[in-house]
Design a protein around this motif. Structure first.
Motif, mmCIF file in Angstrom:
data_model
loop_
_atom_site.group_PDB
_atom_site.id
_atom_site.type_symbol
_atom_site.label_atom_id
_atom_site.label_comp_id
_atom_site.label_asym_id
_atom_site.label_seq_id
_atom_site.Cartn_x
_atom_site.Cartn_y
_atom_site.Cartn_z
ATOM 1 N N GLY B 66 51.289 25.858 50.285
ATOM 2 C CA GLY B 66 50.043 25.428 49.668
ATOM 3 C C GLY B 66 50.153 25.739 48.185
ATOM 4 N N CYS B 67 49.169 25.290 47.394
ATOM 5 C CA CYS B 67 49.200 25.612 45.960
ATOM 6 C C CYS B 67 49.199 27.125 45.783
ATOM 7 N N SER B 68 48.260 27.793 46.485
ATOM 8 C CA SER B 68 48.138 29.247 46.371
ATOM 9 C C SER B 68 49.442 29.937 46.748
ATOM 10 N N SER B 69 50.117 29.413 47.755
ATOM 11 C CA SER B 69 51.320 30.057 48.273
ATOM 12 C C SER B 69 52.509 29.959 47.322
ATOM 13 N N ASP B 109 43.241 28.887 52.519
ATOM 14 C CA ASP B 109 42.330 28.793 53.672
ATOM 15 C C ASP B 109 42.922 27.923 54.775
ATOM 16 N N GLY B 110 43.662 26.896 54.398
ATOM 17 C CA GLY B 110 44.311 26.075 55.423
ATOM 18 C C GLY B 110 45.468 26.828 56.047
ATOM 19 N N ASP B 111 46.266 27.428 55.191
ATOM 20 C CA ASP B 111 47.449 28.169 55.625
ATOM 21 C C ASP B 111 47.078 29.300 56.592
ATOM 22 N N ALA B 112 46.062 30.065 56.230
ATOM 23 C CA ALA B 112 45.713 31.254 57.017
ATOM 24 C C ALA B 112 44.873 30.928 58.241
ATOM 25 N N TYR B 140 42.293 21.634 51.164
ATOM 26 C CA TYR B 140 43.753 21.618 51.060
ATOM 27 C C TYR B 140 44.106 21.095 49.676
ATOM 28 N N GLY B 141 44.508 21.979 48.804
ATOM 29 C CA GLY B 141 44.852 21.559 47.450
ATOM 30 C C GLY B 141 46.174 20.808 47.399
ATOM 31 N N MET B 142 47.196 21.440 47.928
ATOM 32 C CA MET B 142 48.554 20.915 47.784
ATOM 33 C C MET B 142 48.725 19.490 48.287
ATOM 34 N N THR B 143 48.071 19.175 49.388
ATOM 35 C CA THR B 143 48.276 17.843 49.976
ATOM 36 C C THR B 143 47.238 16.836 49.482
HETATM 37 C C1 LIG Z 1 53.950 22.168 59.481
HETATM 38 C C2 LIG Z 1 53.329 21.625 58.249
HETATM 39 N N1 LIG Z 1 52.254 20.836 58.353
HETATM 40 C C3 LIG Z 1 51.703 20.331 57.237
HETATM 41 C C4 LIG Z 1 52.193 20.616 56.007
HETATM 42 C C5 LIG Z 1 51.559 20.011 54.796
HETATM 43 N N2 LIG Z 1 50.770 20.935 54.000
HETATM 44 C C6 LIG Z 1 51.281 21.576 52.943
HETATM 45 S S1 LIG Z 1 50.203 22.569 52.167
HETATM 46 C C7 LIG Z 1 48.950 22.123 53.249
HETATM 47 C C8 LIG Z 1 47.562 22.640 53.105
HETATM 48 C C9 LIG Z 1 47.430 23.717 52.112
HETATM 49 O O1 LIG Z 1 46.092 24.100 52.016
HETATM 50 P P1 LIG Z 1 45.686 25.583 51.770
HETATM 51 O O2 LIG Z 1 46.414 26.478 52.699
HETATM 52 O O3 LIG Z 1 44.220 25.674 51.820
HETATM 53 O O4 LIG Z 1 46.280 25.911 50.325
HETATM 54 P P2 LIG Z 1 45.913 25.349 48.881
HETATM 55 O O5 LIG Z 1 46.908 24.274 48.597
HETATM 56 O O6 LIG Z 1 44.518 24.843 48.901
HETATM 57 O O7 LIG Z 1 46.114 26.513 48.007
HETATM 58 C C10 LIG Z 1 49.435 21.221 54.197
HETATM 59 C C11 LIG Z 1 48.597 20.627 55.240
HETATM 60 C C12 LIG Z 1 53.334 21.458 55.956
HETATM 61 N N3 LIG Z 1 53.905 21.813 54.798
HETATM 62 N N4 LIG Z 1 53.867 21.946 57.075
#
Ligand SMILES: Cc1ncc(C[n+]2csc(CCOP(=O)(O)OP(=O)(O)O)c2C)c(N)n1
Ligand code: SF4
Lengths: 378, 286
Positions: B66-69, B109-112, B140-143
């Motif tokens: 994710g972006c945060s990650s 938030d999506g990741d966790a 979900y920021g990154m996607t």
């Molecule tokens: C198994 C798998 N499914 C889907 C994805 C696509 N994906 C990458 S980041 C993400 C969501 C990230 O959202 P969040 O955890 O809230 O982090 P943010 O980008 O908002 O910081 C998804 C669905 C992936 N990398 N791996």
């Protein structure tokens, strides 16, 4: 010479003793028949030697934990069966990409899906090679006796550590749940290979450095080398890259570090191949039946031999071609609907006729069935 | 009021600290949008670590996708940027293998809570000594702005184009219910509070969660007409209710508010310690 103590032991437990012999000090797993005794054995044995055992919430967590532990410097393992292996494959891919040594035992059961938990199978042969997405080269080894569960697990760790890569041990339920006499080797009897650590200063450390043999020295977290590990395609410093001139060298490295030394990964057993016109080709429990069938057939004057593969991946192309060079026919025996046969067909020349015998009803192939097949193809 | 000169000096000191912890060999700029709250959280983490005087070699940062990650990649610690949702089990492996390491997880938030939800509750339950910083931007920021488990009902995202018909998770409450021993919520507006809370979380023995409410103005802000980063920070300021005050408020009054502060801080036996006792018992250590 002192007489060695022999123990009556389950195949799954022999894997535990092999792993500990090889230096495994971290196990994470999730119970699943027919592999559960591996986890139970680790839960019992590891604390006694200062090792770590953890039961995770699922198989995805298990593979993640062992990769984390390996990056932190401990030799790590998990064990599962088909449904769990399927859950693990994304993160086995992470271990390929990050070049992290781990050992995954897959005690194969019938499938697809939940399939037959208590019945043997070899239907994950191809999954062990192609299970995770992307381009990579896999290593998988396969024992056929309880003693070999021990020795092949040692070999799996040695290959994993040497090549910085995940290694799958393909068991089938028949061997995992057999009880046979096992000798636990003395210290020093088998070579135990440890990953190469960096000797340079932290400032000079290039964690994914291109080296002549393709394997980069691996520091553990907390050992003074601070570096980045990512499943994104990365450069030699471990930082994400999309640059064509960095991407293909990375993928070439993943393949070539193993393929360059593939002859050293090969292990096979041949019996009665001298003058054999027909050869059985198999692995695991099928090889045991094949050996018996061949002995009986030889008594009856049939020129037949058997080739047992211990290294399934990388497939021993050259060696199989050489061994079968004098054969007119081969019979590939498998506990699935035909997987290894694709490799045999790819590898052997056209003048050798390839037959197969497959069983996928949960029962194992018997020597009698193999003899019947032999009769048929003669 | 601090003078301009004093403020400038304080800012310079802050950025000097930041520079000490950025990875010298990593090519900047970061992947983040200008004004993203992720950078604010990163600053707070660095200052907390600096204040605690941890050596860089004992800190390990683990993240998912994710972006945060992406944060750990920029920082001069050992870092494990793993797969989507799996940061916590990877971190569990690192921590359990080498318990002396300070393991910090950065997650979204999506990741966790979506793909990694199972690992999240079990890490809380296990009470393993890991500090998780959950950057909650409600999307979900990154996607590219899809709905997440924290997207509020009726809110817009690219996968809730008519308003979210689902209910959302409250990450901090989920963590408390699952057994986390330190839980706090803060926002990217409340930077000094965030810094202090992260310091406390790092010092806490056991599983600690800091929920850092943050702005993804690029997606959540734009799709929900919340404006630029500054407008979103002001909104966080207005929505924040300190935990002490929230105690005397009704659920209706708290609807839509952000209860901030330390929400849970209790002691329980820690996983690695308990396992070590088993090992010691086998070795006859008293
Ligand atoms: C198994 C798998 N499914 C889907 C994805 C696509 N994906 C990458 S980041 C993400 C969501 C990230 O959202 P969040 O955890 O809230 O982090 P943010 O980008 O908002 O910081 C998804 C669905 C992936 N990398 N791996
Ligand atoms: S998309 Fe959102 S979360 Fe990602 S960097 Fe931009 S503002 Fe931050």
């Amino acid at each position: 010479m002192a007489i060695k103590k022999r123990h009556l032991m389950l195949g799954n437990l022999a894997c535990v003793h092999g792993a500990i012999y090889a230096g495994m000090r971290f196990f994470a797993g999730y119970p699943i028949t027919p592999s559960t005794e591996v986890a139970e054995g680790c839960a019992r044995e590891l604390p006694k030697i200062g090792g770590k055992f953890i039961q995770m919430e699922d198989e995805i967590g298990s593979i993640a934990a062992i990769v984390g532990a390996s990056v932190a410097g401990l030799k790590s393992m998990t064990a599962t069966s088909g449904p769990g292996y399927s859950l693990m494959v994304e993160n086995i891919g992470y271990a390929y990409m990050t070049e992290t040594p781990v050992v995954v035992i897959n005690v194969q059961r019938g499938g697809p899906s939940t399939g037959m938990p208590t019945k043997g199978s070899q239907a994950d042969t191809m999954q062990a090679r192609w299970g995770t997405h992307g381009d990579y080269t896999a290593i998988a080894v396969a024992p056929s006796t309880v003693q070999e569960c021990l020795t092949e697990t040692i070999r799996a760790f040695n290959l994993a550590e040497r090549f910085r890569t995940p290694v799958t041990v393909l068991l089938d339920e028949v061997i995992a749940h057999s009880r046979e006499m096992v000798t636990i080797p003395e210290k020093g009897e088998f070579k135990v290979y440890d990953r190469v650590k960096p000797t340079c200063t932290p400032e000079e450390y290039v964690p994914f450095e291109m080296t002549p043999n393709g394997v980069s020295p691996m520091a553990g977290f907390g050992e003074g080398y601070r570096f980045n590990v990512t499943g994104l395609t990365h450069d030699t410093m471990g930082f994400t890259t999309n640059r064509p001139e960095e991407v293909s060298p990375k993928l070439d490295k993943l393949a070539n570090k193993i393929l360059k030394y593939r002859d050293e990964t090969v292990k096979m057993r041949t019996e009665m191949m001298d003058g054999a016109e027909i050869a059985f080709i198999s692995y695991g429990s099928v090889s045991r039946a094949a050996l018996q069938a061949v002995m009986l057939a030889r008594k009856a004057g049939v020129k037949v031999g058997t080739v047992q593969l211990y290294t399934i991946w990388p497939f021993p192309e050259k060696q199989l071609r050489e061994i079968c060079a004098g054969c007119k026919k081969v019979i590939v025996g498998e506990l699935n609907m035909g997987q290894m046969i694709y490799e045999v067909e790819r590898v052997l020349p056209n003048n050798i006729k390839i037959h197969s015998i497959q069983r996928y009803d949960g029962e194992f192939l018997t020597p009698m069935q193999l003899l019947e097949k032999l009769d048929e193809v003669l | 009021m601090a003078t301009v000169k004093e403020t400038n000096q304080a800012e310079k000191q802050k950025s000097d600290v930041m520079l000490q912890y950025l990875r010298p060999k990593k090519k900047f700029p970061s992947v983040w949008c200008a004004g993203c709250g992720n950078g604010t959280v990163m600053g707070a983490i660095i200052r907390a670590i600096d204040k605690l005087g941890y050596s860089k070699d004992e800190v390990v940062m683990v993240s998912g996708i994710g972006c945060s990650s992406r944060m750990p990649v920029y920082l001069d610690f050992s870092s494990l940027h793993t797969t989507h949702g799996r940061a916590l089990p990877y971190a569990t492996g690192v921590k359990f293998a080498k318990p002396h390491l300070k393991v910090i997880v950065i997650t979204g938030d999506g990741d966790a809570l979506a793909i990694g939800g199972n690992h999240f509750i079990h890490a809380c339950r296990r009470n393993i000594d890991i500090t998780a910083i959950l950057i909650n931007n409600y999307i979900y920021g990154m996607t590219g702005g899809q709905g997440s488990p924290t997207t509020p009902s009726k809110a817009f995202s690219t996968t809730t184009p008519y308003g979210n018909v689902e209910k959302h998770f409250n990450p901090s409450e989920l963590a408390m219910a699952a057994g986390a021993t330190f839980v706090g919520r803060t926002t990217v507006y409340h930077v000094p509070q965030m810094e202090k809370m992260i310091t406390q979380a790092l010092e806490h023995k056991g599983f600690s969660l800091v929920e850092a409410v943050s702005n993804c103005h690029t997606y959540f802000g734009r799709l929900n007409r919340q404006g630029d980063p500054v407008a979103m920070l002001k909104m966080f300021k207005d929505l924040a209710v300190p935990a002490a005050r929230a105690k005397n408020m009704t659920p209706e009054e708290l609807e839509g508010k952000l209860v901030t502060g330390v929400l849970q801080d209790i002691e329980k036996t820690e996983f690695c310690d308990e396992y070590q006792k088993v090992v010691d018992a086998h070795r006859g250590v008293k």
